[in-house]
Write an enzyme that holds these catalytic residues in place. Structure first.
Site, mmCIF file in Angstrom:
data_model
loop_
_atom_site.group_PDB
_atom_site.id
_atom_site.type_symbol
_atom_site.label_atom_id
_atom_site.label_comp_id
_atom_site.label_asym_id
_atom_site.label_seq_id
_atom_site.Cartn_x
_atom_site.Cartn_y
_atom_site.Cartn_z
ATOM 1 N N PHE A 21 0.809 -1.223 0.000
ATOM 2 C CA PHE A 21 0.000 0.000 0.000
ATOM 3 C C PHE A 21 0.836 1.264 0.000
ATOM 4 C CE2 PHE A 21 0.717 -0.524 4.598
ATOM 5 C CZ PHE A 21 1.018 0.764 4.978
ATOM 6 N N LYS A 32 -1.268 -7.884 -8.699
ATOM 7 C CA LYS A 32 -2.212 -7.859 -7.586
ATOM 8 C C LYS A 32 -1.771 -6.725 -6.662
ATOM 9 C CE LYS A 32 -3.134 -8.589 -3.786
ATOM 10 N NZ LYS A 32 -3.651 -7.648 -2.710
ATOM 11 N N SER A 42 5.886 -6.785 4.062
ATOM 12 C CA SER A 42 6.480 -7.053 5.364
ATOM 13 C C SER A 42 7.295 -8.340 5.330
ATOM 14 C CB SER A 42 5.379 -7.165 6.427
ATOM 15 O OG SER A 42 4.611 -8.343 6.212
ATOM 16 N N CYS A 90 9.687 1.331 3.658
ATOM 17 C CA CYS A 90 10.668 0.369 4.155
ATOM 18 C C CYS A 90 12.069 0.951 4.216
ATOM 19 C CB CYS A 90 10.650 -0.901 3.296
ATOM 20 S SG CYS A 90 11.241 -0.649 1.606
#
Length: 497
Positions: free
Chosen positions: A149, A173, A226, A281
């Site tokens: 996201f 996706k 993650s 990140c």
């Protein structure tokens, strides 16, 4: 309410599952759209469409592919404000940050426009008498991307431009939290002339992810997200005989030596820790202050942190927007709430923050924690929010041991005027991306992005030369064209004589 659908075979395709997910405006907290979650059959349709398109696209000329990508680049540049507005509306980041995201994705499109240079093969002539050896790279087939996201336009563009430029077809996706940017990119690709089926988007959740990982016609999967999910993606993809690159989480350290310009370091710590509300990140989440720099550095960071302007992303005055969901906002706040009892000093507490007129938005203020023990949750976990931890170290050697003991190794930075110390740090630190007086060392498009340790699962980094290698497979061709005068039978093993 608007429903965001799939994009399959060059056109929108309505979902049939009857399952939907909410898409919020984080600045208001209101659900403004919904997303149709794909069924297994719909994922299968997208893959079958991509497989059929590969038959011609994989054989298409480099000239045709690059002509389409040049047109796509032109359209993307013309619509960058519109795409940034979609990002701000669904993710919450400020408009300038969203524009920067589009610009960094545009870099990879430009790299893909020059794919003919990257796909040049090698040729060795006369390796034996009238024997030549050539090396070429060819596409894999149908490849998939599963994206997060926090960068709904940039991360997909880290993947699909190189994948389709090298002759593959693609199924994306995107995150179900902010899917509109990916759908708009699909429309622009079609407008640029990309043949139907070469690029497809399936919206969805774990059902869609698992089907892509299991589908026998998907040759490779790229993922950013993650660490726990990256591990899952790698194991599941390898189980089903797929090539995989899965980029995980991080806890990026910024080392500040006593000789550093502390005002500059404080500015950069603010930018790197709180930009995009810390939801990236490569955010700096730990500052390691060496020697006697700590008190002065913390005071400078705190002064700047208290003056940041937080508000809706579409307000030009805002420097930081809200978090992506209410649940994530509350989770981030919990780390600050527990910090003091776990031994940290809460210098700036951003919890409980609200914006006038947007009280239901997912806002949180910035937080600064000092003298954070390495046993504290705020240090150990990837918070993914605007929380900066400061850790003290007596010496450079203590600091490098601290950084290298982290389970993650995504990015890191050193701030110093000492070239010798900087050079030593580059060689000794265990991380995939290193900045010297650069807090967020995200490589430019022609170098590859990726970390070490629990920040990367798979052998190859994303985009750059590694991206080209990931989406292609090598082939070596040995040829001999005998002279008409040659002949006879020789049953001996071929040699290089």
């Amino acid at each position: 309410m608007k429903t965001i659908t799939h994009w399959i075979g060059g056109k929108p395709v309505e979902g049939t599952s009857g399952r939907f997910g909410p898409v919020y405006n984080p600045a208001t907290g209101a659900q403004e759209k919904q997303i149709a979650f794909a069924t297994v059959d719909e994922v299968d349709t997208a893959v079958a469409t991509a497989k059929a398109a590969f038959e011609s696209w994989g054989q298409s000329s480099l000239a045709k592919r690059t002509a389409i990508l040049f047109k796509f680049r032109e359209l993307l540049d013309a619509h960058r404000d519109e795409i940034a507005e979609l990002i701000t509306a669904e993710h919450g980041k400020v408009h300038s940050d969203a524009l920067g995201e589009v610009a960094r994705g545009l870099e990879i499109v430009e790299l893909a426009c020059g794919i003919s240079e990257k796909l040049k093969g090698e040729l060795s002539t006369q390796v034996s008498t009238r024997v030549d050896v050539a090396s070429i790279r060819q596409p894999l087939g149908v490849v998939a991307g599963i994206t997060p996201f926090n960068f709904p336009a940039m991360v997909p563009m880290w993947m699909f431009p190189i994948a389709i430029a090298t002759g593959n077809t693609f199924v994306l996706k995107p995150s179900e939290k902010d899917p509109s940017a990916s759908f708009r990119l699909a429309e622009l690709l079609a407008e640029a002339g990309l043949p139907d089926g070469v690029f497809n988007v399936v919206q969805g959740d774990k059902v869609a992810v698992d089907r892509l990982l299991e589908h026998p016609d998907v040759a490779a999967v790229s993922f950013v997200g993650s660490t726990p999910i990256a591990k899952y993606i790698q194991l599941k993809a390898v189980e089903h005989d797929k090539r995989v690159q899965a980029l995980g989480g991080a806890k990026n350290h910024m080392l500040v030596l006593p000789d550093a310009d502390l005002d500059f370091a404080a500015d950069q710590a603010i930018n790197a820790a709180y930009g995009s509300a810390g939801e990236r990140c490569m955010a700096v989440s730990v500052v390691v202050a060496v020697g006697d720099t700590g008190d002065e550095l913390v005071a400078k960071i705190a002064e700047r942190a208290r003056n940041l302007r937080i508000g809706p992303g579409n307000d030009p005055a805002s420097e930081m927007g809200p978090l992506i969901t209410r649940e994530h906002r509350d989770k981030v706040a919990s780390y600050v709430a527990n910090a003091a009892e776990q031994g940290a000093e809460v210098v700036v507490d951003g919890t409980g923050y609200s914006v006038e007129g947007h009280e239901n938005g997912f806002f949180i203020g910035v937080s600064l924690l000092d003298r954070v023990p390495v046993t504290a949750d705020a240090y150990k976990d990837e918070i993914f929010g605007p929380v900066l931890c400061v850790v003290r170290a007596d010496t450079y050697d203590d600091a490098i041991k601290l950084i290298n003991s982290s389970r993650w190794g995504n990015g890191t930075a050193i701030f110093t005027r000492d070239g010798g110390a900087a050079r030593r740090f580059q060689l000794e630190v265990q991380a995939g991306m290193v900045g010297v007086n650069v807090p967020i060392p995200v490589p430019v498009g022609y170098h590859s992005f990726g970390g070490w340790k629990d920040s990367l699962f798979g052998d190859l980094h994303i985009y750059g030369n590694d991206g080209v290698a990931f989406y292609t497979q090598g082939k070596v061709i040995t040829t001999r064209w005998p002279d008409p005068a040659d002949g006879g039978i020789n049953l001996g093993f071929p040699s290089n004589s």
